[in-house]
Design a protein around this motif. Structure first.
Motif, PDB file in Angstrom:
ATOM      1  N   ALA A  30     -10.507  11.851  -5.395  1.00  0.00           N
ATOM      2  CA  ALA A  30     -10.699  10.629  -4.518  1.00  0.00           C
ATOM      3  C   ALA A  30      -9.411  10.340  -3.820  1.00  0.00           C
ATOM      4  O   ALA A  30      -9.392   9.975  -2.639  1.00  0.00           O
ATOM      5  N   GLY A  31      -8.544  10.036  -4.505  1.00  0.00           N
ATOM      6  CA  GLY A  31      -7.234   9.424  -4.123  1.00  0.00           C
ATOM      7  C   GLY A  31      -6.781  10.185  -2.735  1.00  0.00           C
ATOM      8  O   GLY A  31      -6.457   9.790  -1.717  1.00  0.00           O
ATOM      9  N   ALA A  78       0.735  -1.183   0.158  1.00  0.00           N
ATOM     10  CA  ALA A  78       0.034  -0.036  -0.062  1.00  0.00           C
ATOM     11  C   ALA A  78       0.741   1.245   0.057  1.00  0.00           C
ATOM     12  O   ALA A  78       0.311   2.247  -0.690  1.00  0.00           O
ATOM     13  N   ARG A 121       2.203   1.616  -3.516  1.00  0.00           N
ATOM     14  CA  ARG A 121       1.293   2.093  -4.377  1.00  0.00           C
ATOM     15  C   ARG A 121       0.958   3.488  -4.128  1.00  0.00           C
ATOM     16  O   ARG A 121       0.532   4.242  -5.072  1.00  0.00           O
ATOM     17  N   ARG A 122       0.830   4.022  -2.983  1.00  0.00           N
ATOM     18  CA  ARG A 122       0.680   5.624  -2.824  1.00  0.00           C
ATOM     19  C   ARG A 122       1.703   6.632  -3.504  1.00  0.00           C
ATOM     20  O   ARG A 122       1.283   7.468  -3.935  1.00  0.00           O
ATOM     21  N   TRP A 170      -9.366  10.198   0.359  1.00  0.00           N
ATOM     22  CA  TRP A 170      -9.636   8.981   0.956  1.00  0.00           C
ATOM     23  C   TRP A 170      -8.412   8.157   1.339  1.00  0.00           C
ATOM     24  O   TRP A 170      -8.336   7.643   2.234  1.00  0.00           O
ATOM     25  N   ILE A 171      -7.310   8.506   0.995  1.00  0.00           N
ATOM     26  CA  ILE A 171      -6.247   8.141   1.426  1.00  0.00           C
ATOM     27  C   ILE A 171      -5.126   8.705   2.205  1.00  0.00           C
ATOM     28  O   ILE A 171      -4.773   8.281   3.214  1.00  0.00           O
ATOM     29  N   ARG A 177      -5.139  12.135 -12.358  1.00  0.00           N
ATOM     30  CA  ARG A 177      -5.562  11.422 -11.469  1.00  0.00           C
ATOM     31  C   ARG A 177      -4.315  10.932 -10.785  1.00  0.00           C
ATOM     32  O   ARG A 177      -4.153  11.093  -9.446  1.00  0.00           O
ATOM     33  N   ASN A 191      -8.904   3.378 -17.783  1.00  0.00           N
ATOM     34  CA  ASN A 191      -9.578   2.953 -16.251  1.00  0.00           C
ATOM     35  C   ASN A 191      -9.803   4.017 -15.509  1.00  0.00           C
ATOM     36  O   ASN A 191      -9.829   3.819 -14.131  1.00  0.00           O
ATOM     37  N   LEU A 192     -10.528   5.181 -16.060  1.00  0.00           N
ATOM     38  CA  LEU A 192     -11.041   6.172 -15.044  1.00  0.00           C
ATOM     39  C   LEU A 192     -12.502   5.484 -14.341  1.00  0.00           C
ATOM     40  O   LEU A 192     -12.971   4.702 -15.028  1.00  0.00           O
ATOM     41  N   PHE A 193     -12.754   6.321 -13.386  1.00  0.00           N
ATOM     42  CA  PHE A 193     -13.836   5.721 -12.530  1.00  0.00           C
ATOM     43  C   PHE A 193     -15.282   6.444 -13.207  1.00  0.00           C
ATOM     44  O   PHE A 193     -15.335   7.404 -13.119  1.00  0.00           O
ATOM     45  N   PRO A 194     -15.814   5.652 -14.096  1.00  0.00           N
ATOM     46  CA  PRO A 194     -17.045   6.309 -14.807  1.00  0.00           C
ATOM     47  C   PRO A 194     -18.042   7.065 -14.084  1.00  0.00           C
ATOM     48  O   PRO A 194     -18.782   7.669 -14.629  1.00  0.00           O
ATOM     49  N   HIS A 195     -18.323   6.645 -12.821  1.00  0.00           N
ATOM     50  CA  HIS A 195     -19.523   6.986 -11.921  1.00  0.00           C
ATOM     51  C   HIS A 195     -18.863   8.187 -11.597  1.00  0.00           C
ATOM     52  O   HIS A 195     -19.854   9.019 -10.586  1.00  0.00           O
ATOM     53  N   MET A 196     -17.717   8.770 -11.513  1.00  0.00           N
ATOM     54  CA  MET A 196     -17.464   9.896 -10.781  1.00  0.00           C
ATOM     55  C   MET A 196     -17.041  11.260 -12.042  1.00  0.00           C
ATOM     56  O   MET A 196     -16.704  10.656 -13.021  1.00  0.00           O
ATOM     57  N   MET A 239       0.081   4.881 -11.633  1.00  0.00           N
ATOM     58  CA  MET A 239      -0.002   4.147 -13.060  1.00  0.00           C
ATOM     59  C   MET A 239      -0.968   4.708 -13.757  1.00  0.00           C
ATOM     60  O   MET A 239      -1.874   5.039 -13.539  1.00  0.00           O
TER      61      MET A 239
END
Lengths: 324, 247
Positions: free
Chosen positions: B105-106, B78, B81-82, B109-110, B154, B92-97, B86
């Motif tokens: 978001a990142g 983790a 990855r922070r 939330w993180i 992003r 691979n965008l988040f389609p609902h946002m 990538m």
């Protein structure tokens, strides 16, 4: 909506052959059922004389007029815009249904008299049982779906056993097993908790499969993107996967909710005073079965209609990202 | 941060079942270095880059990213990855946002960045990829090139130390390739450490400090782009370059 081709074709209801078929069908129905003893026959008195003695001629004339009216109605509705069409046809269907119920010669004052207890006692219990069961079923479904998709053998085995068992038994039998079977093991549940438990377990099993399919429908890339940013499993599930799975999940889940609302009538078997129980109890006591059954049927229907509206709203909310 | 190297790969091998995708791969990426990995499809270049943030697990050897060794500890993964962004071939965008929320978001939330600050940060990076006017749209309303630039923004919003690009232009229309490559080039000139898998040889020549050529799960050749393109050492590299550069 289905895919609409850009080629405009003439409306079906404006094609002569279709109208001819409709006419023939309505005519056949009117000939089979004699409408001369209804208000239609009364209206036709000037043409056919005394309706009840008009015989074949009266039957034919009434049928002809009814068929013509019906076809004219269909053709006219074909001209108005979509929304108006929907409303008009809905209203017409509703009126014919009411006319059908009216033919039972129901005692309206009796229904009016019993309505308060139906609404206060029956409706409340039904809603209570359904709402609590829906809540637990949803939780079970999420846990079950995650377990079924996890690589954990124990979790998969338990979840698939659960769905197999509770989807495989009739709901009524599950209710009996819980209400009558558990006491033999020393666990005595009241009628309402038994009902809630049976409904939750059964619908949780169905909804597990719905949720699983919904989660699986999301592209792998979404998981990878989310995890590569650093979101953990829970966050990915809550914020990325489930919100996207919801448009897939909601229509069948709405189905389940409506179905559950009506299946909550099964708990009347174990003596819970919900709508169905009251309908039968009150109806049997006064031999006015039809009044109570129809009144309760309408209440169920109105409740389901409300849920349909809520479902449509939620669907619209989650589809707002699908704009082009 | 520990040491001079952003990524160290030592004797890494990986199998899919019985099929070996990576054969004893060794690679070092220094801080601030820009590396382009190329090679024919199926050569394991995507797999290798996906090992760097543990989207794929290697079975033998060691990978160290930002001084953290990649193994089976979720906490360390983790952490890596922070700090490693990538960018994917299919965005691979988040389609609902909305675009803005994708970038907020990142950090929110993180890293627990307050909403207002996250918004400012997201807008900063959206400006950087020259797309701030689309902030309140949904990804499906954007062109492919715009979506890929949002994906870059992003990743940048997490303020990573290393950026990984997995064929960022392969799914784009030819006319949109340029805008995405320009964005990546700008980033490269600012000194971002990056590893990019791509077939865009012109981009590799202009931007890369080092070009790595892979075939059949092995690193066949690596070197500075001028030498790599003008005087490749291995037959396999020559063949590949002659086919890629023909058009």
């Amino acid at each position: 909506m289905l895919y609409n081709d850009t080629v405009d074709s003439e409306a079906l209801v404006h094609r002569p052959w279709f109208v001819a078929i409709v006419f023939a069908v309505v005519m056949a129905i009117c000939s089979a059922i004699n409408f001369t003893d209804t208000w239609m026959g009364e209206l036709m008195r000037a043409v056919i004389g005394e309706p009840l003695t008009s015989g074949l001629y009266g039957r034919f004339a009434t049928g002809l007029v009814l068929s013509l009216l019906f076809c004219a109605n269909v053709i006219v509705i074909g001209f108005i815009p979509f929304k108006a069409q929907v409303i008009t046809v809905w209203v017409e269907l509703l009126l014919s249904f009411l006319a059908f119920f009216n033919a039972f010669d129901l005692s309206l004052p009796f229904i009016w008299d019993k309505l308060p207890i139906l609404l206060s006692q029956g409706l409340f219990t039904t809603l209570y049982v359904a709402a609590v069961s829906i809540f637990f079923a949803t939780i079970l479904a999420i846990i079950g779906a995650v377990a079924k998709l996890s690589g954990n053998g124990f979790a998969y085995a338990i979840a698939s056993f659960y769905t197999s068992f509770f989807r495989g038994l009739p709901l009524l039998m599950q209710l009996y097993l819980i209400y009558l079977g558990l006491p033999q093991l020393g666990v005595v549940l009241d009628a309402v908790p038994s009902g809630v438990l049976a409904l939750s377990l059964c619908y949780g099993a169905y909804m597990t499969e719905i949720f699983r399919a919904g989660i699986q429908s999301i592209d792998r890339g979404q998981w990878e993107a989310s995890r590569s940013i650093g979101f953990g499993f829970g966050l990915t599930m809550r914020k990325i996967i489930l919100p996207q799975a919801l448009p897939v999940i909601i229509p069948p889940t709405g189905n389940q909710f409506i179905s559950m609302l009506k299946d909550s009538s099964l708990v009347s078997i174990v003596g819970v005073w919900e709508l169905m129980f009251l309908a039968r109890a009150l109806g049997q006591a006064t031999f006015k079965h039809m009044e109570m059954l129809i009144a309760v049927a309408l209440i169920y229907w109105i409740l389901s209609a409300c849920m349909e509206i809520v479902q449509a709203r939620i669907e619209r909310h989650y589809n707002r990202s699908k704009v082009r | 941060m520990i040491g001079e190297n952003a990524i160290e790969v030592k004797h890494v091998s990986k199998w899919y079942g019985a099929f070996q995708v990576l054969h004893d791969v060794n690679l070092t990426v220094r801080k601030g270095e820009r590396i382009v990995i190329c090679g024919p499809s199926g050569s394991g270049k995507s797999t290798l880059i996906r090992c760097f943030n543990r989207l794929e697990a290697h079975q033998k050897g060691d990978i160290t990213v930002n001084g953290i060794s990649l193994h089976n500890k979720m906490r360390d993964i983790a952490e890596v990855r922070r700090k490693v962004g990538m960018v994917f071939q299919h965005f691979n965008l988040f389609p609902h946002m909305t675009v803005l929320m994708n970038c907020m978001a990142g950090p929110m939330w993180i890293n627990g960045v307050p909403k207002k600050e996250a918004r400012d940060r997201a807008m900063h990076y959206l400006k950087k990829v020259r797309i701030p006017e689309q902030a309140n749209k949904f990804p499906s309303q954007l062109s492919g090139g715009q979506q890929q630039r949002v994906a870059i923004a992003r990743s940048l919003s997490m303020q990573p130390t290393v950026m990984l690009f997995d064929e960022p232009t392969s799914a784009l229309d030819p006319e949109m390739v340029a805008e995405v490559l320009e964005t990546i080039t700008t980033l490269a000139h600012e000194g971002m450490t990056m590893v990019c898998v791509t077939h865009e040889m012109g981009f590799a020549r202009a931007v890369a400090d080092r070009v790595v050529f892979m075939d059949a799960g092995r690193i066949v050749e690596e070197g500075r782009p001028d030498g790599f393109f003008s005087d490749p050492q291995h037959e396999r590299t020559k063949l590949f370059l002659s086919q890629v550069l023909r058009h």
